[in-house]
Design a protein around this motif. Structure first.
Motif, PDB file in Angstrom:
ATOM      1  N   PRO A  13       0.827  -1.215   0.000  1.00  0.00           N
ATOM      2  CA  PRO A  13       0.000   0.000   0.000  1.00  0.00           C
ATOM      3  C   PRO A  13       0.861   1.265   0.000  1.00  0.00           C
ATOM      4  N   LEU A  14       0.311   2.342  -0.483  1.00  0.00           N
ATOM      5  CA  LEU A  14       1.005   3.627  -0.549  1.00  0.00           C
ATOM      6  C   LEU A  14       1.571   4.036   0.803  1.00  0.00           C
ATOM      7  N   ASP A  15       0.799   3.873   1.870  1.00  0.00           N
ATOM      8  CA  ASP A  15       1.267   4.292   3.201  1.00  0.00           C
ATOM      9  C   ASP A  15       2.544   3.562   3.606  1.00  0.00           C
ATOM     10  N   ASP A  16       2.659   2.277   3.257  1.00  0.00           N
ATOM     11  CA  ASP A  16       3.871   1.525   3.592  1.00  0.00           C
ATOM     12  C   ASP A  16       5.077   2.073   2.828  1.00  0.00           C
ATOM     13  N   VAL A  17       4.873   2.431   1.572  1.00  0.00           N
ATOM     14  CA  VAL A  17       5.950   2.987   0.758  1.00  0.00           C
ATOM     15  C   VAL A  17       6.394   4.334   1.331  1.00  0.00           C
ATOM     16  N   VAL A  18       5.434   5.178   1.663  1.00  0.00           N
ATOM     17  CA  VAL A  18       5.747   6.492   2.228  1.00  0.00           C
ATOM     18  C   VAL A  18       6.500   6.343   3.551  1.00  0.00           C
ATOM     19  N   ASP A  19       6.081   5.386   4.383  1.00  0.00           N
ATOM     20  CA  ASP A  19       6.759   5.180   5.667  1.00  0.00           C
ATOM     21  C   ASP A  19       8.244   4.871   5.468  1.00  0.00           C
ATOM     22  N   VAL A  20       8.568   4.032   4.483  1.00  0.00           N
ATOM     23  CA  VAL A  20       9.964   3.682   4.229  1.00  0.00           C
ATOM     24  C   VAL A  20      10.726   4.883   3.665  1.00  0.00           C
ATOM     25  N   ILE A  21      10.116   5.592   2.724  1.00  0.00           N
ATOM     26  CA  ILE A  21      10.788   6.759   2.137  1.00  0.00           C
ATOM     27  C   ILE A  21      11.096   7.803   3.208  1.00  0.00           C
ATOM     28  N   GLU A  22      10.152   8.043   4.105  1.00  0.00           N
ATOM     29  CA  GLU A  22      10.319   9.088   5.111  1.00  0.00           C
ATOM     30  C   GLU A  22      11.162   8.667   6.311  1.00  0.00           C
ATOM     31  N   ASP A  23      11.544   7.409   6.390  1.00  0.00           N
ATOM     32  CA  ASP A  23      12.388   6.943   7.487  1.00  0.00           C
ATOM     33  C   ASP A  23      13.858   7.144   7.099  1.00  0.00           C
ATOM     34  N   ALA A  25      16.420   8.115   8.675  1.00  0.00           N
ATOM     35  CA  ALA A  25      17.427   7.618   9.612  1.00  0.00           C
ATOM     36  C   ALA A  25      17.848   6.185   9.297  1.00  0.00           C
ATOM     37  N   SER A  26      16.974   5.412   8.657  1.00  0.00           N
ATOM     38  CA  SER A  26      17.322   4.021   8.340  1.00  0.00           C
ATOM     39  C   SER A  26      17.989   3.880   6.967  1.00  0.00           C
ATOM     40  N   TYR A  27      18.151   4.941   6.210  1.00  0.00           N
ATOM     41  CA  TYR A  27      18.759   4.844   4.877  1.00  0.00           C
ATOM     42  C   TYR A  27      20.126   4.152   4.868  1.00  0.00           C
ATOM     43  N   PRO A  28      20.977   4.356   5.873  1.00  0.00           N
ATOM     44  CA  PRO A  28      22.265   3.649   5.834  1.00  0.00           C
ATOM     45  C   PRO A  28      22.119   2.121   5.815  1.00  0.00           C
ATOM     46  N   GLU A  29      20.990   1.596   6.266  1.00  0.00           N
ATOM     47  CA  GLU A  29      20.759   0.157   6.281  1.00  0.00           C
ATOM     48  C   GLU A  29      20.473  -0.409   4.892  1.00  0.00           C
ATOM     49  N   TRP A  30      19.973   0.436   3.966  1.00  0.00           N
ATOM     50  CA  TRP A  30      19.523  -0.128   2.695  1.00  0.00           C
ATOM     51  C   TRP A  30      19.742   0.758   1.473  1.00  0.00           C
ATOM     52  N   ALA A  31      20.085   1.998   1.624  1.00  0.00           N
ATOM     53  CA  ALA A  31      20.037   2.924   0.487  1.00  0.00           C
ATOM     54  C   ALA A  31      21.393   3.453   0.014  1.00  0.00           C
ATOM     55  N   GLU A  32      22.480   2.766   0.306  1.00  0.00           N
ATOM     56  CA  GLU A  32      23.794   3.234  -0.114  1.00  0.00           C
ATOM     57  C   GLU A  32      24.095   4.646   0.380  1.00  0.00           C
ATOM     58  N   ALA A 135      18.182   2.857  -6.634  1.00  0.00           N
ATOM     59  CA  ALA A 135      17.322   3.385  -5.580  1.00  0.00           C
ATOM     60  C   ALA A 135      15.946   2.735  -5.620  1.00  0.00           C
ATOM     61  N   LEU A 136      15.369   2.595  -6.811  1.00  0.00           N
ATOM     62  CA  LEU A 136      14.041   1.992  -6.915  1.00  0.00           C
ATOM     63  C   LEU A 136      14.063   0.516  -6.527  1.00  0.00           C
ATOM     64  N   GLU A 137      15.067  -0.215  -6.955  1.00  0.00           N
ATOM     65  CA  GLU A 137      15.166  -1.641  -6.599  1.00  0.00           C
ATOM     66  C   GLU A 137      15.342  -1.814  -5.095  1.00  0.00           C
ATOM     67  N   ARG A 138      16.191  -0.996  -4.492  1.00  0.00           N
ATOM     68  CA  ARG A 138      16.419  -1.085  -3.051  1.00  0.00           C
ATOM     69  C   ARG A 138      15.167  -0.683  -2.266  1.00  0.00           C
ATOM     70  N   LEU A 139      14.459   0.354  -2.730  1.00  0.00           N
ATOM     71  CA  LEU A 139      13.213   0.762  -2.089  1.00  0.00           C
ATOM     72  C   LEU A 139      12.197  -0.368  -2.151  1.00  0.00           C
ATOM     73  N   LYS A 140      12.051  -0.976  -3.308  1.00  0.00           N
ATOM     74  CA  LYS A 140      11.106  -2.092  -3.485  1.00  0.00           C
ATOM     75  C   LYS A 140      11.423  -3.225  -2.513  1.00  0.00           C
ATOM     76  N   ARG A 141      12.696  -3.621  -2.442  1.00  0.00           N
ATOM     77  CA  ARG A 141      13.087  -4.704  -1.525  1.00  0.00           C
ATOM     78  C   ARG A 141      12.776  -4.342  -0.080  1.00  0.00           C
ATOM     79  N   ARG A 142      13.124  -3.118   0.300  1.00  0.00           N
ATOM     80  CA  ARG A 142      12.922  -2.694   1.692  1.00  0.00           C
ATOM     81  C   ARG A 142      11.432  -2.699   2.061  1.00  0.00           C
TER      82      ARG A 142
END
Length: 146
Positions: A13-23, A25-32, A135-142
């Motif tokens: 769902p959109l809300d789950d995607v937005v939650d990951v994008i807006e987090d 602080a967790s980018y070092p875990e998954w976003a290079e 970025a899109l592939e990593r976002l999708k996986r996360r």
């Protein structure tokens, strides 16, 4: 300034995607991203100014601070740099989100990046495209992994 765009469908769902994008602080875990510092928050505690440190392949380190804007309903998140150092001079971008099914969201990522003056043209163009794809592939996986 080099421009690139990519689109991916995320099974969430959109809300789950937005939650990951807006987090951010967790980018070092998954976003290079090497380091993140949230410098300001706005309405509802949403980050509005975030500093990043990254390693740009071939070019070296870069640090920049982005100012974020959020569209009502979570259908767009956009940003522009307010300072940048190292391999990156300026950044503008946006995520456009479209929940077309209850558990599927199409994400379009647009990015404009100004790199340092000594970067060859082919690296500029291909680099922006690779950033989008990764970025899109990593976002999708996360998002899909929860």
């Amino acid at each position: 300034m080099e421009h690139a765009e990519g689109t991916i469908v995320i099974d969430a769902p959109l809300d789950d995607v937005v939650d990951v994008i807006e987090d951010y602080a967790s980018y070092p875990e998954w976003a290079e991203v090497r380091r993140v510092e949230i410098r300001e928050r706005g309405e509802g505690g949403r980050p509005t100014e975030v500093a990043f440190e990254v390693d740009v392949p071939v070019l070296g380190k870069a640090s920049y601070t982005l100012r974020y804007r959020y569209a009502p309903g979570g259908e767009a998140i956009s940003w522009d740099s307010i300072e940048a150092h190292g391999a990156v001079r300026e950044i503008r971008g946006e995520y456009l989100l479209d929940e077309h099914e209850p558990d599927a969201t199409t994400v379009t990522y647009r990015l404009a990046v100004e790199l340092g003056p000594l970067v060859p043209g082919f690296l500029r163009t291909e680099g922006a495209k690779r950033v989008i794809e990764n970025a899109l592939e990593r976002l999708k996986r996360r998002v899909e992994m929860g």
